[in-house]
Design a protein around this motif. Structure first.
Motif, short mmCIF file in Angstrom:
data_model
loop_
_atom_site.label_atom_id
_atom_site.label_comp_id
_atom_site.label_asym_id
_atom_site.label_seq_id
_atom_site.Cartn_x
_atom_site.Cartn_y
_atom_site.Cartn_z
N PRO A 294 0.80 -1.24 0.00
CA PRO A 294 0.00 0.00 0.00
C PRO A 294 0.83 1.28 0.00
CG PRO A 294 -0.15 -1.15 2.12
CD PRO A 294 0.53 -2.08 1.17
N VAL A 295 1.88 1.33 0.80
CA VAL A 295 2.71 2.54 0.82
C VAL A 295 3.47 2.67 -0.50
CG1 VAL A 295 4.55 3.76 2.03
CG2 VAL A 295 2.92 2.37 3.33
N GLY A 296 3.96 1.55 -1.03
CA GLY A 296 4.63 1.58 -2.32
C GLY A 296 3.71 2.07 -3.43
N GLY A 297 2.43 1.75 -3.34
CA GLY A 297 1.48 2.22 -4.34
C GLY A 297 1.35 3.73 -4.33
N VAL A 298 1.29 4.32 -3.15
CA VAL A 298 1.20 5.79 -3.04
C VAL A 298 2.46 6.43 -3.63
CG1 VAL A 298 1.03 7.73 -1.45
CG2 VAL A 298 -0.27 5.65 -1.00
N LEU A 299 3.62 5.88 -3.28
CA LEU A 299 4.87 6.46 -3.77
C LEU A 299 5.04 6.25 -5.27
CD1 LEU A 299 7.26 5.45 -0.85
CD2 LEU A 299 6.28 7.69 -1.32
N PHE A 300 4.53 5.14 -5.79
CA PHE A 300 4.59 4.91 -7.24
C PHE A 300 3.77 5.98 -7.97
CE2 PHE A 300 2.61 3.21 -11.08
CZ PHE A 300 3.72 2.77 -11.80
N ALA A 301 2.57 6.25 -7.47
CA ALA A 301 1.74 7.29 -8.09
C ALA A 301 2.42 8.65 -8.01
CB ALA A 301 0.37 7.35 -7.41
N LEU A 302 3.10 8.93 -6.90
CA LEU A 302 3.78 10.21 -6.73
C LEU A 302 5.00 10.32 -7.62
CD1 LEU A 302 4.47 12.87 -5.25
CD2 LEU A 302 5.49 11.49 -3.43
N GLU A 303 5.83 9.26 -7.66
CA GLU A 303 7.11 9.33 -8.36
C GLU A 303 7.00 9.11 -9.85
OE1 GLU A 303 11.61 7.35 -8.10
OE2 GLU A 303 9.97 6.53 -6.91
N GLU A 304 6.15 8.20 -10.28
CA GLU A 304 6.15 7.78 -11.68
C GLU A 304 4.90 8.18 -12.44
OE1 GLU A 304 7.65 5.96 -15.17
OE2 GLU A 304 8.55 6.64 -13.31
N ALA A 305 3.72 8.02 -11.84
CA ALA A 305 2.48 8.16 -12.61
C ALA A 305 2.01 9.61 -12.72
CB ALA A 305 1.38 7.29 -11.98
N ALA A 306 1.85 10.28 -11.59
CA ALA A 306 1.21 11.59 -11.59
C ALA A 306 2.17 12.69 -12.00
CB ALA A 306 0.63 11.89 -10.20
#
Length: 767
Positions: A258-270
């Motif tokens: 779950p925390v990795g998902g938030v950071l993935f959206a922050l770093e790569e997706a959004a």
């Protein structure tokens, strides 16, 4: 020599351009302007028209919008805020359920296939075993390819580049359509079960984004699934936030991180981020974690295959003792260097393969399916044929698991070996990809795999991963990269075994981290995802070090794999930084003109003519006497809003202001962004000949506060401003007095290197 662009109207069928072919065929060409003479003898230099438009993240501050917000009551505002959190809850719930369904389906389908193959092997019916394995794989692969080829071509591939481009402001409707969601779910299950060297993790990000889009767009008019109480979210800004939550939920569901998902959206997706979005994204991934945990508890009895094993930890390495010295650090640095080199080479070869496959895929659905079947047959031959070259190894004296193992998964596959012996290569190839990773990351099993086995497995997976990505199936890159990285990481661990204190399973983890950093060029999110996957916080310093080194090495050669795919598909992605050559240009240098402008009260015939003869999606509105003392920029009006206004037929026989009539007869929701269904088209208008000489007041639908820049602003500064504000149109105004109130309009396509370097070919990309 200038190359002409194809001008497309807003009402053209974008769905006919779905998939990679659309982007490569239309948008990836050098975007230069062209001059076209209309019947009114006005020379129109077209904006860089392309079927992939920008999203309207900007708030359109017109009279209808202001009237709508003024009329909203406290209860409606509370309902709006509550719905945001309710949608985050629903997105997390559905994405978690889809992730569980995917896992259970893959485990059961793959389990049936592998048990049937193992049963025939025990009977020494080796040819029948291969026929059964290859036949199942071919059938599953053909089904997945048929879904992609005939139903939703946009579902092919990972989906992360498309989601990343959408969150950057690129409007390609088909990538988040309900049909894409359907094919993404079932196609991913079929292709992973078919034994391809692909993962379901990348497609889960796309799946989460599709779920969020379907929920947040007020349903789908095309599929008769629409709800009026979702009307508040019929805009691109709120939909962007929901899709960001969906992408994070997809990572959380795929990796149980779950925390990795938030950071993935922050770093790569959004491309845009704020604290309020962080809270909702974190809430969404927390819901996913709760849903996963609840079903894992229900599946702990073994009724769901292997899904219930390990809880939220997929590849637990916490049993290994973590202690390291200088030789270990040197080995980790070597892994980082190797990962960066192999990762950049991987990206280069994937780019070449995708370009080759695009030529094949252009020949039609049959060619796509044939290519998938060919790769499936090659994968089956490698999975079944390579273990025959491995030598049988005696079972260890002290082993906690069964040896040899004839179940669906496990470390010790018997294959063709005599009793009390196992085939180490079969333990890697004749397993699901998740189980193969578990075997490579297993601790306290340093002698389980021969060096030759690890080397052959790495080479095979590396090559199969490259040639598999790009065929017409939903395919993720995470698992192939982790598989290959864990293979060479364990190989390096065996080489350094005499001088190192680290377990070879931990070397497998570090190898996977190095390859991920070398291909995807992410650091923070990958670090947290790997730690959540493996449950070993003591490895944090080494994982951070290897990710930093591999990313640095990879950046010396090329871009990350997702950035390369975005450019290969021709998606007009705006980078966070300006190109060096933009510092030598100003905004007016790339403005195309003269513009098509409208008066504040314009003749219906003029508007209809402009809509028919141009593909522009934004038009400046100029107030002239008697409505203003001198010509001045009133604002910007969108094509979609003009179509709605013309359909309402609020016309006047005289050139007078009629804003009150427009506000009274049309509400702000009539101009809301459409979802999967089409909005108003030109052919939907019923404009008669006598209406052509009538007038219509554009003031109520004109954005009175568009973002403007002075014509002497550096192009680099304008590009950064355009990206950070999430604009669709940027108005360029003159610096001095006594000139027309607007010089031109800049859109996303005007900032593309292909367009700028086409206008100024003498410029270098690096200067």
């Amino acid at each position: 020599m200038d190359r002409e662009n194809k001008l497309l109207n807003e009402d053209d069928d974008i769905e006919s351009y779905t998939g990679k072919d659309m982007y490569e065929r239309v948008c990836s060409q050098p975007l230069l302007t062209k001059r076209r003479n209309t019947t009114s003898q006005i020379a129109i230099v077209g904006v860089n028209a392309c079927p992939v438009e920008s999203l309207d993240y900007e708030i359109i501050e017109n009279e209808l919008f202001k009237q709508d917000w003024r009329s909203r009551k406290t209860v409606q505002i509370f309902q709006y805020v509550l719905l945001k959190w309710a949608f985050a809850l629903i997105i997390g719930l559905f994405t978690g359920l889809v992730g569980i369904f995917n896992n259970i389906a893959v485990e059961n389908i793959s389990g049936f296939k592998l048990l049937m193959t193992t049963g025939l092997m025990l009977k020494h019916q080796y040819y029948k075993a291969f026929a059964a394995l290859a036949g199942c794989n071919l059938a599953l692969a053909a089904a997945a390819a048929a879904l992609c080829a005939y139903i939703a071509p946009a579902a092919a591939g990972s989906g992360i580049p498309e989601v990343k481009a959408y969150l950057n402001g690129v409007d390609a409707h088909s990538i988040l359509a309900p049909s894409t969601l359907f094919v993404k779910i079932f196609g991913s299950i079929l292709c992973v079960s078919a034994g391809f060297v692909v993962g379901k993790e990348g497609p889960m990000v796309h799946t989460g984004a599709c779920i969020a889009s379907l929920i947040g767009q007020g349903g789908s008019r095309k599929y008769h699934l629409t709800w009026k109480w979702l009307r508040y979210f019929k805009n691109d800004r709120d939909r962007r936030d929901l899709i960001t939550c969906g992408a994070a939920a997809g990572v959380a569901s795929a990796f149980r991180a779950p925390v990795g998902g938030v950071l993935f959206a922050l770093e790569e997706a959004a491309s845009w981020w704020r604290s309020a979005l962080l809270w909702r994204t974190f809430f969404t991934t927390a819901v996913v974690a709760i849903v996963l945990r609840a079903f894992i508890q229900l599946c702990s009895t073994g009724t769901c295959g292997l899904f219930g094993e390990g809880g939220l930890i997929m590849y637990d390495v916490s049993a290994a003792k973590v202690s390291y010295s200088v030789p270990d650090i040197l080995a980790v640095i070597l892994l980082g260097v190797i990962g960066g080199i192999f990762g950049s080479l991987y990206n280069y070869l994937v780019d070449k393969v995708l370009r080759t496959y695009s030529l094949i895929n252009e020949k039609g659905p049959a060619a796509k399916i044939l290519l998938v079947v060919t790769i499936s047959l090659l994968t089956s031959i490698c999975s079944y044929g390579l273990p025959w070259f491995a030598t049988c190894i005696p079972c260890p004296a002290e082993v906690s698991s069964r040896c040899p193992n004839i179940d669906v998964s496990g470390n010790y596959k018997s294959f063709q070996c005599p009793p009390n012996h196992y085939n180490d290569m079969a333990s890697l190839f004749l397993n699901t990809n998740d189980d193969a990773i578990r075997n490579l990351l297993s601790t306290s099993t340093s002698k389980e795999f021969h060096l030759s086995t690890l080397f052959i497995f790495f080479c095979a997976v590396y090559c199969l991963g490259i040639i598999t990505y790009g065929i017409a199936i939903p395919s993720g890159l995470f698992i192939p990269v982790i598989l290959a990285g864990a293979g060479y990481g364990r190989f390096v661990g065996r080489l350094f075994e005499p001088i190192t204190k680290l377990d070879v399973g931990l070397f497998g983890l570090l190898g996977a981290a190095s390859f991920l950093g070398g291909t995807m060029r992410m650091t923070v999110s990958l670090c947290v995802i790997l730690l959540e996957l493996t449950n070993d916080l003591l490895m944090l310093p080494l994982v951070m070090l290897v990710l930093l080194i591999s990313k640095t090495m990879g950046d010396m050669f090329n871009h990350g794999v997702y950035d390369q795919i975005v450019k290969l598909k021709g998606l007009p992605y705006m980078e966070a930084h300006a190109e060096p050559y933009m510092k030598h240009l100003v905004a007016r240098d790339i403005v195309s003109g003269p513009l098509i402008t409208f008066s504040g009260v314009e003749k219906v015939g003029n508007i209809l003519h402009a809509l028919k003869t141009t593909g522009h999606n934004g038009f400046p509105v100029i107030d002239e006497p008697p409505f203003a003392d001198s010509p001045e920029l009133c604002g910007l009006v969108l094509r979609s809003h003009l179509l709605v206004l013309l359909k309402g037929k609020i016309f006047s026989g005289h050139r007078v202001l009629a804003g009150d009539e427009v506000v009274r007869r049309i509400s702000g929701f009539d101009f809301a962004k459409t979802g999967s269904g089409k909005g108003v088209k030109l052919e939907d208008l019923d404009i008669k000949d006598e209406d052509m000489e009538m007038y219509v007041d554009l003031h109520p639908i004109t954005n009175a506060s568009p973002y403007t820049v002075v014509e002497t602003m550096s192009l680099a500064k304008a590009a950064v401003l355009f990206r950070q504000l999430g604009l669709r149109h940027m108005c360029v105004v003159p610096k001095g007095q006594g000139r027309p109130p607007i010089v031109g309009i800049l859109t996303r396509h005007d900032f593309l290197p292909e367009h700028i370097l086409g206008l100024y070919p003498h410029m270098s990309r690096r200067k």
